[in-house]
Design a protein around this motif. Sequence first.
Motif, PDB file in Angstrom:
ATOM      1  N   MET A  89      52.430  34.625  90.678  1.00 26.90           N
ATOM      2  CA  MET A  89      53.741  33.500  91.073  1.00 26.90           C
ATOM      3  C   MET A  89      54.119  35.361  91.789  1.00 26.90           C
ATOM      4  SD  MET A  89      56.075  31.621  92.808  1.00 26.90           S
ATOM      5  CE  MET A  89      55.711  30.772  92.391  1.00 26.90           C
ATOM      6  N   THR A  90      54.292  36.458  90.570  1.00 27.59           N
ATOM      7  CA  THR A  90      54.071  38.122  90.634  1.00 27.59           C
ATOM      8  C   THR A  90      53.580  38.546  91.450  1.00 27.59           C
ATOM      9  OG1 THR A  90      55.428  37.400  88.439  1.00 27.59           O
ATOM     10  CG2 THR A  90      55.317  40.193  90.071  1.00 27.59           C
ATOM     11  N   ALA A  91      52.808  38.329  91.790  1.00 31.70           N
ATOM     12  CA  ALA A  91      51.575  38.709  92.427  1.00 31.70           C
ATOM     13  C   ALA A  91      51.261  38.273  94.303  1.00 31.70           C
ATOM     14  CB  ALA A  91      50.250  38.995  92.781  1.00 31.70           C
ATOM     15  N   ALA A  92      52.122  37.162  94.465  1.00 33.46           N
ATOM     16  CA  ALA A  92      51.876  36.741  95.482  1.00 33.46           C
ATOM     17  C   ALA A  92      53.067  37.121  96.560  1.00 33.46           C
ATOM     18  CB  ALA A  92      52.599  35.427  95.390  1.00 33.46           C
ATOM     19  N   HIS A  93      54.167  36.848  95.142  1.00 32.02           N
ATOM     20  CA  HIS A  93      55.708  37.926  95.804  1.00 32.02           C
ATOM     21  C   HIS A  93      55.644  39.644  96.219  1.00 32.02           C
ATOM     22  CE1 HIS A  93      58.335  34.169  94.274  1.00 32.02           C
ATOM     23  NE2 HIS A  93      59.283  35.033  95.233  1.00 32.02           N
ATOM     24  N   ASN A  94      54.765  40.124  95.747  1.00 29.14           N
ATOM     25  CA  ASN A  94      55.215  41.559  95.614  1.00 29.14           C
ATOM     26  C   ASN A  94      53.379  41.418  96.756  1.00 29.14           C
ATOM     27  OD1 ASN A  94      56.282  42.659  94.113  1.00 29.14           O
ATOM     28  ND2 ASN A  94      55.048  42.393  91.824  1.00 29.14           N
ATOM     29  N   ALA A  95      52.766  41.439  97.378  1.00 29.58           N
ATOM     30  CA  ALA A  95      51.943  41.288  97.847  1.00 29.58           C
ATOM     31  C   ALA A  95      52.617  41.345 100.167  1.00 29.58           C
ATOM     32  CB  ALA A  95      50.790  39.806  98.544  1.00 29.58           C
ATOM     33  N   VAL A  96      53.664  40.155 100.222  1.00 30.80           N
ATOM     34  CA  VAL A  96      54.436  39.724 101.315  1.00 30.80           C
ATOM     35  C   VAL A  96      55.596  41.201 100.965  1.00 30.80           C
ATOM     36  CG1 VAL A  96      56.197  38.666 101.877  1.00 30.80           C
ATOM     37  CG2 VAL A  96      54.591  37.599 100.891  1.00 30.80           C
ATOM     38  N   ARG A  97      55.398  42.299  99.671  1.00 31.17           N
ATOM     39  CA  ARG A  97      57.418  43.575  99.636  1.00 31.17           C
ATOM     40  C   ARG A  97      55.995  44.290 100.534  1.00 31.17           C
ATOM     41  NH1 ARG A  97      61.677  42.436  96.675  1.00 31.17           N
ATOM     42  NH2 ARG A  97      61.731  44.640  95.431  1.00 31.17           N
ATOM     43  N   ALA A  98      55.157  44.481  99.626  1.00 37.06           N
ATOM     44  CA  ALA A  98      53.983  45.729 100.213  1.00 37.06           C
ATOM     45  C   ALA A  98      53.455  45.863 101.582  1.00 37.06           C
ATOM     46  CB  ALA A  98      52.890  45.798  99.335  1.00 37.06           C
ATOM     47  N   ASN A  99      53.572  43.891 102.559  1.00 40.78           N
ATOM     48  CA  ASN A  99      53.179  44.214 103.348  1.00 40.78           C
ATOM     49  C   ASN A  99      54.191  44.460 104.538  1.00 40.78           C
ATOM     50  OD1 ASN A  99      50.449  44.929 103.512  1.00 40.78           O
ATOM     51  ND2 ASN A  99      50.902  43.537 101.700  1.00 40.78           N
ATOM     52  N   VAL A 100      55.549  44.492 104.747  1.00 37.87           N
ATOM     53  CA  VAL A 100      56.208  44.304 105.133  1.00 37.87           C
ATOM     54  C   VAL A 100      56.754  44.829 107.140  1.00 37.87           C
ATOM     55  CG1 VAL A 100      58.341  43.558 104.398  1.00 37.87           C
ATOM     56  CG2 VAL A 100      57.957  45.511 104.573  1.00 37.87           C
ATOM     57  N   ARG A 101      56.611  44.148 107.870  1.00 35.50           N
ATOM     58  CA  ARG A 101      56.718  44.826 109.330  1.00 35.50           C
ATOM     59  C   ARG A 101      58.277  44.338 109.786  1.00 35.50           C
ATOM     60  NH1 ARG A 101      53.198  46.683 107.950  1.00 35.50           N
ATOM     61  NH2 ARG A 101      50.786  46.318 107.458  1.00 35.50           N
TER      62      ARG A 101
END
Length: 202
Positions: free
Chosen positions: A63-75
Amino acid sequence: MRLRRVVLALCAPALLALGMSACSSSDDTGASGGAANQAGAGNASSGGSSSSGDVEPPEQSGMTAAHNAVRANVRPAATPAIPPLVWSGAVAATAQAWADHCTFEHSGGKFGENIYATAGAPSSPAKVVGSWADEAEQYDYASNSCTDVCGHYTQVVWRNSARLGCGVSNCTKNSPFSGFSQWQFWVCNYDPPGNFNNQKPY
């Protein structure tokens, strides 16, 4: 045999919220064998832990990794980068307590909150976060506005939210789905909360 897949999600209306008091619901048809929600995909390859040593429970792994992947790839890209969330056992305990109520509505608590429900088969952290992340298509950063539902997404990428805790419950009461008595309820809480009026998420 084709079965109906159903999913519901609501974003947090808390604390001068961005205006998302009722968020998204959808249903569609899917192929074979009791498949449930397939609303998006996230990157959930590993679990996360916090500096205090709190670790995701097995059912929340990724769950944390999934959130952080989104946070790291914002546009557009964030400058500086949005800090990764860390898992908080205390925040997770609050989320789990609400998930155990098996009532598809917001808790009204002190944290930011995204909720999600599915029926037909269990979901996963990747699918839950992926469904929220898909709302990025409805969010315009320049005007800080939504063309449709985007409050789940903006909470996921809210820069000042630092701690994450989620809960999940397999429910047999209060089903929000017609024809499904058994359903799964996911709750994620964010500390500090996000989605404040007139503020961009990052």
